[in-house]
Design an enzyme around this catalytic site. Structure first.
Site, PDB file in Angstrom:
ATOM      1  CB  CYS A 118      -0.979  -0.051   1.169  1.00 42.08           C
ATOM      2  SG  CYS A 118      -2.344   1.119   0.981  1.00 42.08           S
ATOM      3  CD  GLU A 119       1.565   6.382   3.493  1.00 42.47           C
ATOM      4  OE1 GLU A 119       1.295   5.742   4.523  1.00 42.47           O
ATOM      5  OE2 GLU A 119       1.650   7.621   3.464  1.00 42.47           O
TER       6      GLU A 119
END
Lengths: 365, 307
Positions: free
Chosen positions: A148-149
Site C-alpha cells: 500500500c503506501e
C-alpha cells in the site's frame, strides 16, 4: 411472517435463534483479550532509530533460499496486517518457503513527530534500514516488498537508490493517483475523490489544527467507502459469526488491526495528500525528495506488481500504471480476485500470494 | 493513536448489547409462536405483500422538484417523509415474529436520523469528537460559552444544517425506491417476502444511494465546508486557549510545536552525521541533501483556496 407459516419451521427458527444466542454467550465468556493476538511470528530487532524498529523474522524453513526481503508498510495502518494470524499470514507463508524476511515498524507517531517528512522516512529511515540489512546479511542488494503506501515509499526508494535493490515487489500500491477517474466504478476510489475535493490549503489547515493526520480520520474515510458494511458490522455481521469461535476470533483479530491505526505525521501527511493524491507528482516526474528528483525510469531491477481486482481503496488502474513508467524490462503484473486487504488475509489468497512471490524470487536468484 | 484496548472494549460492548437484544427478541418470538400456535395453520393471511403493511406511495412528495438549494422545500418534504416512515414503522412495531432480529434491525437502519445527523456520517462524527473534545473545568466554562456564540461556532452549525439537507434528499430517494420495490411487481410477486429479505433489500438500496450521493457535488461541497468549519472552530478554540496559557505562563501549543520542530531538525542532523561517519571516505564529500525544513506556521488561510 404470515399466519399461514408452517408451525414446525417457525419453531425451528426460534430454536435456532436460541441456540445461536446461547452458543454466542458461551463463546464470549471464554474469549479474553489476550486470546486476540496478532503479528505473533517470532522476530528479533536488529536496528533502531528514533521510533523506527527493524526486525528480522526467525527462519521457519530448514534452509533460507532467497536473499533478504524487507517488508515495508505505510504510515496509514500497521505492518501487522501481513501477519494477522497463523493461518492468514503472508509473513509465515514466505518464511515457510525459505524467504529471508525483515520488516520495518514505523512505531506510533505522536504529535512530537509532526515535522517528520516523507523525505525523512524514505531517504532517511528506510535507507538506513536497507543499509542495516545489507550489513547484517552481508549483501550489496536486497529486495523491497512494499504494501500500500509502503509500496509507494518502496517505489520512490527504488528510483532514488536502484544500486541497493536486487528486485522490487509491490502489493496493492498506488502509483497513478488520478487513474481512478478512468474506471467507471462509483464504489472504487472514494479516497481519491475525497482528497481531490479538498484544496491544498484545507490540508494544511487540517494538519495545523490537529498536528498530525489523526488515525481516526483515516479510519472514518475508509468506513465511508463501504457505508452499509460499516453500519452492519457490529450487529448483523457479528451475529453471523458469534456462535463460531474460530470465525469470531478471526473477526476480532481484524478489528484489532483496524483499531490500531496510527496518526500520520503531519508534514508527511501533507506531502502524501497534496503531492501524491492531489498533484500526482510521482508519476508526472515532479516529485523531489531530499533534494533528489524521483525519476521512475531509474527503476531498472526486476519488478512484480500484485494488485486486487476488487480493491475499492486502491483501484487496479492506479497500481497498473507502474508498467508504463519504469525502466526495467523484467516487469510482471499479478491481478488477484478480491479486495484490498483480502490479498493478505483472505483464505483463498494465502497460498497464491506466497507461492507467487516465492517462485518469482526463486527465478531471479 | 486510537487506543486499541478502547476499540476492543467497544467491540465487546457492541457484542454484549447485540446479545441482550437477541434474547429480548427471543422473548417476543416465543410470544409470537404462542399466538400463531393458537390459530389454525393456513387459516388466514393478512393479504399484504408477503404480509407487509404497505404505505400509500401516491401521497409521497415528488423529489424531482427539490434541490439542495431549496432548504424550505426539503424540510417540508422531509417532514412528509418522516410521517410516512413513522406510520410505516408503527405497523412494523405492532408485528412480531420469529425473524424479529431482521425486523428490528431493518427498523433501526430505516430510521432517517441515522442518515440526517452529522453524527450519522463516520468522518463528520469523528471530526466532531476531535474538534469539540471534552470541556474543561469550571475555570474554562466562561470562555467556552463565549466560544459557542462565536462566528466559527455559528458557521459550524450552519454547515451542519447544509450537510443534513443533502443527506435528507439522499434518504428520501432511498426510502421512496425501497417502498416502490416492496410493492408487488407485474407478476404479482413482491421482492421481499419476509423481514430478512426486506432488510437485504433496504441495505442494498441504501448502500447504492450512499455511494452515489458521496460522489455528488452537493455532498462533496457540503462535507468540505463542514470540515473547514470544524477546523476553523478548532483553530479559534486554540487561539483562546493560547491566550489563557500565555496569561498564566503555561507553554502554548505553538511553543511546543516550535520545540518539536527544533528536535526534529536536530535528529535529522544527527542521522546525517551518523551516516557520514559510517560511509566510506570516498563518499563523504557528498553528504545526502538535507530535507527542506518545515516549520510551525500560522493558521491563516491562503488566498486562492477552494471555497
Amino acid at each position: 411472517m404470515t399466519a399461514s407459516t408452517d408451525l414446525s419451521s417457525l419453531w425451528q427458527e426460534v430454536m435456532n435463534l436460541n441456540a445461536r444466542g446461547l452458543s454466542g454467550a458461551r463463546t464470549l465468556a471464554k474469549i479474553k483479550e489476550d486470546d486476540v493476538q496478532i503479528a505473533t511470528t517470532p522476530k528479533d530487532e536488529i536496528f533502531r532509530q528514533d521510533k523506527v524498529r527493524l526486525y528480522r523474522y526467525r527462519p521457519i524453513a530448514d534452509k533460507v533460499v532467497t536473499g533478504p526481503v524487507l517488508v515495508t508498510y505505510g504510515l496509514i495502518g500497521r505492518y501487522t496486517m501481513a501477519d494477522l494470524q497463523e493461518d492468514r499470514s503472508l509473513v509465515r507463508n514466505l518464511l515457510e518457503r525459505g524467504v529471508d524476511l525483515y520488516v520495518v515498524d514505523w512505531g506510533s507517531p505522536s504529535r512530537a513527530d509532526r515535522y517528520l517528512t516523507l523525505d525523512d522516512y524514505i531517504t532517511g529511515y528506510l535507507n538506513d534500514c536497507v543499509d542495516a540489512i545489507r550489513g547484517h546479511a552481508g549483501v550489496d542488494r536486497i529486495t523491497l516488498l512494499g504494501i500500500c503506501e509502503g509500496g509507494t515509499f518502496s517505489t520512490c526508494y527504488a528510483a532514488l537508490f536502484p544500486e541497493k535493490l536486487k528486485s522490487l515487489i509491490l502489493t496493492i500500491t498506488p502509483i497513478d493517483f488520478h487513474a481512478d477517474q478512468e474506471a467507471d466504478r462509483p464504489d472504487h476510489g472514494f479516497i481519491n475523490v475525497w482528497t481531490r475535493n479538498m484544496a491544498p490549503d484545507d490540508v494544511d489547515r487540517l494538519i495545523e489544527a490537529f498536528g498530525n493526520l489523526p488515525g481516526e480520520i483515516m479510519a472514518s474515510v475508509f468506513s465511508m467507502m463501504t457505508p452499509v458494511r460499516s453500519m452492519t458490522k457490529y450487529n448483523l455481521d457479528l451475529m453471523k459469526v458469534v456462535d463460531d469461535e474460530t470465525k469470531l476470533l478471526n473477526f476480532l483479530r481484524m478489528e484489532k488491526w483496524l483499531a490500531d491505526r496510527p496518526h500520520h505525521p503531519g508534514e508527511a501527511a501533507k506531502q502524501w495528500l497534496k503531492d501524491f493524491y492531489q498533484e500526482n507528482k510521482m508519476i508526472k516526474g515532479d516529485l523531489v525528495l531530499a533534494g533528489m528528483p524521483v525519476d521512475l525510469s531509474n527503476i531498472s531491477m526486476p519488478v512484480i506488481n500484485i494488485f486486487a481486482l476488487q480493491d475499492h481503496i486502491i483501484p487496479p488502474a492506479c497500481s497498473q500504471a507502474l508498467g508504463g513508467v519504469i525502466g526495467t524490462k523484467d516487469y510482471t503484473e499479478v491481478p488477484l480476485p478480491g479486495g484490498h486487504v483480502g490479498v493478505f488475509v483472505s483464505g483463498k489468497s494465502q497460498g497464491v500470494v506466497g507461492d507467487g512471490i516465492f517462485d518469482w524470487l526463486k527465478d531471479r536468484k | 493513536m486510537s487506543d486499541p484496548k478502547d476499540q476492543m472494549t467497544r467491540v465487546f460492548q457492541s457484542w454484549t448489547d447485540g446479545q441482550r437484544k437477541l434474547f429480548e427478541t427471543q422473548m417476543k418470538a416465543f410470544d409470537a409462536f404462542t399466538k400463531v400456535a393458537g390459530q389454525k395453520a393456513g387459516a388466514g393471511d393478512d393479504g399484504g405483500a408477503g404480509g407487509f403493511p404497505m404505505p400509500d406511495l401516491s401521497a409521497m412528495p415528488d423529489l424531482s422538484s427539490l434541490s439542495a438549494q431549496s432548504a424550505e422545500m426539503i424540510e417540508k418534504a422531509s417532514g412528509d417523509f418522516f410521517e410516512r416512515w413513522k406510520a410505516f414503522a408503527g405497523h412494523w412495531n405492532a408485528d412480531a415474529g420469529p425473524d424479529d432480529v431482521a425486523r428490528l434491525t431493518l427498523n433501526k437502519f430505516l430510521d432517517p436520523s441515522a442518515w440526517f445527523n452529522v453524527e450519522g456520517d463516520e468522518l463528520n462524527a469523528t471530526l466532531r469528537r476531535l474538534v469539540e473534545g471534552g470541556d474543561f473545568g469550571d475555570g474554562w466554562l466562561r470562555e467556552l460559552k463565549f466560544l459557542r456564540t462565536s462566528k466559527e461556532w455559528m458557521t459550524l452549525r450552519e454547515r451542519s444544517r447544509a450537510y443534513r439537507q443533502v443527506m435528507s434528499l439522499a434518504w428520501m430517494r432511498a426510502f421512496r425506491r425501497f417502498m416502490a420495490e416492496l410493492a408487488p411487481g407485474a407478476d404479482g410477486k413482491p421482492k421481499a417476502e419476509n423481514w430478512n429479505q426486506a432488510l437485504d433489500l433496504w441495505l442494498d438500496i441504501s448502500n447504492k444511494e450512499l455511494i452515489k450521493t458521496q460522489r455528488t457535488e452537493d455532498y462533496l461541497n457540503a462535507q468540505r465546508e463542514l470540515i473547514r468549519a470544524g477546523v476553523d472552530y478548532r483553530l479559534h478554540e486554540r487561539e483562546l486557549i493560547e491566550d489563557f496559557s500565555e496569561l498564566h505562563s503555561i507553554p502554548t501549543r505553538t511553543e511546543v510545536d516550535e520545540l518539536h520542530a527544533t528536535v526534529t531538525e536536530l535528529r535529522r542532523e544527527v542521522r546525517a552525521l551518523k551516516r557520514q561517519l559510517a560511509e566510506p571516505a570516498k563518499t563523504r564529500a557528498k553528504p545526502p541533501a538535507k530535507p527542506k525544513a518545515r516549520r510551525a506556521r500560522t493558521a491563516s488561510r491562503s488566498k486562492g483556496a477552494k471555497s
